[in-house]
Design a protein around this motif. Structure first.
Motif, short mmCIF file in Angstrom:
data_model
loop_
_atom_site.label_atom_id
_atom_site.label_comp_id
_atom_site.label_asym_id
_atom_site.label_seq_id
_atom_site.Cartn_x
_atom_site.Cartn_y
_atom_site.Cartn_z
N SER A 71 54.93 86.65 -9.73
CA SER A 71 55.84 86.87 -10.76
C SER A 71 56.81 85.55 -10.54
O SER A 71 57.22 85.17 -9.49
N ALA A 72 57.21 85.03 -11.57
CA ALA A 72 58.10 83.93 -11.64
C ALA A 72 59.46 84.24 -11.25
O ALA A 72 60.23 83.43 -10.42
N PHE A 73 59.98 85.46 -11.36
CA PHE A 73 61.31 85.96 -10.95
C PHE A 73 61.25 85.90 -9.01
O PHE A 73 62.13 85.10 -8.61
N PHE A 74 60.29 86.33 -8.52
CA PHE A 74 60.11 86.09 -7.08
C PHE A 74 59.71 84.90 -6.75
O PHE A 74 60.38 84.42 -5.89
N LEU A 75 59.03 83.98 -7.59
CA LEU A 75 58.68 82.74 -7.06
C LEU A 75 60.10 81.80 -6.99
O LEU A 75 60.53 81.14 -5.88
N ASP A 76 60.80 81.91 -8.15
CA ASP A 76 62.15 81.11 -7.95
C ASP A 76 63.12 81.71 -6.87
O ASP A 76 63.93 81.11 -6.36
N HIS A 77 63.09 83.05 -6.67
CA HIS A 77 63.94 83.70 -5.88
C HIS A 77 63.55 83.42 -4.42
O HIS A 77 64.73 82.97 -3.51
N PHE A 78 62.51 83.51 -3.95
CA PHE A 78 62.25 83.16 -2.50
C PHE A 78 62.39 81.49 -2.26
O PHE A 78 62.57 81.03 -1.24
N ALA A 79 62.06 80.76 -3.40
CA ALA A 79 62.15 79.23 -3.19
C ALA A 79 63.86 78.70 -2.98
O ALA A 79 64.11 78.12 -2.35
N SER A 80 64.57 80.03 -3.32
CA SER A 80 66.13 79.44 -3.30
C SER A 80 66.76 80.00 -1.99
O SER A 80 67.97 79.91 -1.67
N LEU A 81 65.71 81.10 -1.38
CA LEU A 81 66.24 81.56 -0.08
C LEU A 81 66.58 80.60 1.12
O LEU A 81 65.74 79.65 1.21
N PRO A 82 67.82 80.61 1.81
CA PRO A 82 67.79 79.85 2.97
C PRO A 82 66.87 80.10 4.03
O PRO A 82 66.25 81.18 4.19
N ALA A 83 66.82 79.20 4.75
CA ALA A 83 65.98 79.49 5.94
C ALA A 83 66.59 80.43 6.71
O ALA A 83 67.78 80.66 7.31
N PRO A 84 65.78 81.32 7.44
CA PRO A 84 66.32 82.51 8.40
C PRO A 84 66.87 81.93 9.67
O PRO A 84 66.49 80.85 10.20
N PRO A 85 67.93 82.33 9.91
CA PRO A 85 68.55 81.92 11.33
C PRO A 85 67.82 81.87 12.55
O PRO A 85 68.31 81.04 13.25
#
Length: 575
Positions: A71-85
């Protein structure tokens, strides 16, 4: 001469073609990938999608690499997620914030849509999530079936899965032509949110020619959609439209009352009622409050004025019908306590219980509750209405029933009447235990202490030193009342069986039940008479069942019922 040997062997199975082998491999891969969405594999997931609290909460474990690849939607979304604390912490996506309409999506709809991304196949919806509680419903367009597709559309549109969007849009379009008017409203909401213009136009046309109340539509629909509906109604009906205001001053006062209810200001409602001739019934304020006010506010409103809780609006809905659509048990209970009728039906023949059942998924009522988990509101609503229906159905004169059961010499003897009732109920439990158990539970006889009957004579002489005469009288009266109700219910639903038991108890000794006592000849006679009695009861039970079936058949084909059915084709109910 050598003996010949003949061997019989089946021919080797044909070899699978490469295409068939590939199909089997893909199916197995698909099934294995689908299992990754099961709760058992939550620890194996590297991300979570959290459901909204209003949809049960919890989370579905997902795998970012699979979703990003599919899914292009999830690809873009996961790529924009900040690194976990923290190292090893899973990203948690709140579904309510992830996609438009995400707060409406439940687990049953989310998992199949995600499963499509995992496997390329759309799994059939779980039946218990798309079937309502009404056994008489065909489940073709009941609310659970509609809600499932609506939630699936929110997910498919949010995740930008074009092929599923087309599929769900066709299904929703089919619902628009067959669903009840009020059940088209959630389809309008998803069509508006997901920008499905063709579906939206179809819904607007359907609602515009319906009898749904304008105030209800104004509250439930986006403002621009409501304006389109209003415009179509005015152009089609002109001065006869519901939107045409005959008395502007009256309409203003009604709106002020409803605005006060929106603010939960019951005191202001009281002042407005005193300042004008407008009543709660004129404003249909109880209908409005049943749909939108908190239970405490609703209860306070009922104290203000002698409102008619059985008043029907222009579409044939009472406040109880609307409370059932909302599925708020406290409001339903308040209405029932104020005398709201559970028998009243809408124009298409639904009573309050039917409305509740057709809005409630089978899953919500039949699933096993966890420890300390509260029952759902839908379950409580159905339970309240069923209990009220039973209570209303079983109103009778206890004195006349007591006199018809006891023999003339025992009418004035309290203890002997109790014994007679205990004996009669005990025989009923022997001959049809399931039915007798149900009737005793409804009459609450199973919650009272058993008196001296054929099952336990010793209790007649038992004395509780801690029990005062007043306490004993209260206990015995409760038992007498419960048994009287039990027998009354038996007479209502099993009249022929009741006649057989009446005749037997008036002519025979109750020691017939003790088949193992007495001489061998006594036992033989008892067994013979007991078999005869069982056969008489069996024949009577067959007659009772036939009578019930005949009544049900005649009711379904009555002119009144057919008239309602014809009327429902002309106009649907509105809030």
């Amino acid at each position: 001469m050598e003996a010949s040997t003949i061997s019989f062997s089946s021919p080797p199975p044909p070899r699978a073609t490469p295409a068939e082998l590939e199909a089997v491999s893909l199916r197995r891969l698909s099934e294995n990938l689908e299992r990754l969405l099961e709760p058992a594999f939550l620890d194996c997931a590297d991300a979570e999608i959290a459901l909204a609290a209003g949809k049960g909460g919890g989370a579905v474990g997902v795998h970012r690499c699979i979703l990003a690849a599919r899914s292009a939607f999830f690809l873009d979304h996961f790529a924009s997620l900040p690194a976990p604390p923290a190292a090893g912490e899973k990203p948690r996506l709140e579904l309510a914030d992830l996609v438009p309409g995400g707060r409406h999506i439940g687990r049953d709809a989310l998992v199949p849509v995600l499963g499509y991304l995992y496997t390329g196949r759309l799994k059939s919806p779980p039946q218990e999530a798309t079937v309502c509680m009404d056994d008489a419903c065909t489940h073709g367009a009941c609310r659970p079936a509609i809600d499932f597709v609506v939630e699936s559309m929110y997910a498919a549109s949010g995740f930008q899965i074009s092929e599923l969007i087309s599929l769900f849009q066709r299904r929703l379009s089919d619902f628009v032509t067959t669903a009840l008017d009020e059940d088209v409203v959630p389809i309008i909401q998803v069509a508006s949110t997901c920008e499905l213009q063709d579906l939206l136009s179809q819904c607007v046309e359907r609602v515009a020619v319906s009898t749904l109340d304008s105030r209800y539509l104004e509250k439930e629909l986006p403002y621009d959609i409501y304006c389109k509906v209003k415009e179509i109604r005015q152009s089609a009906f002109g001065d006869e439209s519901e939107n045409a205001i005959l008395d502007p001053e009256h309409e203003k006062r009604v709106r002020n009352i409803l605005k006060a209810l929106d603010s939960d200001d019951v005191d202001l409602v009281g002042l407005l009622l005193k300042e004008s001739s407008v009543t709660l019934d004129d404003a249909l304020a109880v209908h409005y409050a049943a749909a939108y006010c908190e239970p405490k506010v609703f209860a306070e409103l009922l104290k203000l004025d002698s409102a008619n809780v059985n008043l029907m609006n222009s579409s044939g809905y009472t406040p109880l019908h609307i409370a059932c659509m909302r599925r708020e048990p406290d409001i339903i209970l308040s209405l029932v306590e104020r005398g709201a009728s559970v028998w009243e039906r809408t124009l298409d023949g639904r009573d309050a219980l039917t409305i509740c059942k057709r809005l409630t998924r089978e899953k919500d009522c039949n699933r096993k509750l966890e420890k300390y988990e509260e029952k759902s509101k839908a379950y409580l609503c159905i339970d309240i209405l069923e209990q009220e229906l039973k209570r209303k159905s079983f109103i009778f004169d206890p004195i006349s029933i007591e006199e018809s059961i006891a023999t003339p010499l025992l009418v004035d003897n309290f203890h002997m009447r109790l014994i007679n009732l205990e004996n009669r109920v005990a025989f009923a439990r022997i001959f049809f235990p399931s039915e007798a158990k149900l009737v005793m539970r409804i009459a609450q006889a199973d919650s009272t202490e058993e008196f001296a009957g054929i099952t336990n004579f010793s209790k007649l002489k038992e004395v509780d030193l801690n029990e005062t005469p007043t306490m004993q009288n209260r206990r015995l009266r409760e038992r007498l009342d419960a048994l009287t109700k039990t027998v009354g219910l038996g007479r209502r639903y099993f009249p022929h069986c009741s006649d057989v038991l009446d005749k037997f108890l008036n002519e025979e000794s109750t020691d017939l039940i003790f088949l193992e006592t007495g001489t061998p000849e006594d036992q033989r006679v008892k067994r013979m008479r007991f078999s005869e009695l069982k056969e008489d009861v069996r024949k009577a039970f067959t007659k009772d069942k036939a009578a019930v079936q005949a009544i049900a058949s005649s009711a379904s084909s009555s002119p009144r019922y057919e008239g309602r059915a014809r009327q429902s084709k002309k106009s649907k109910p509105s809030l």
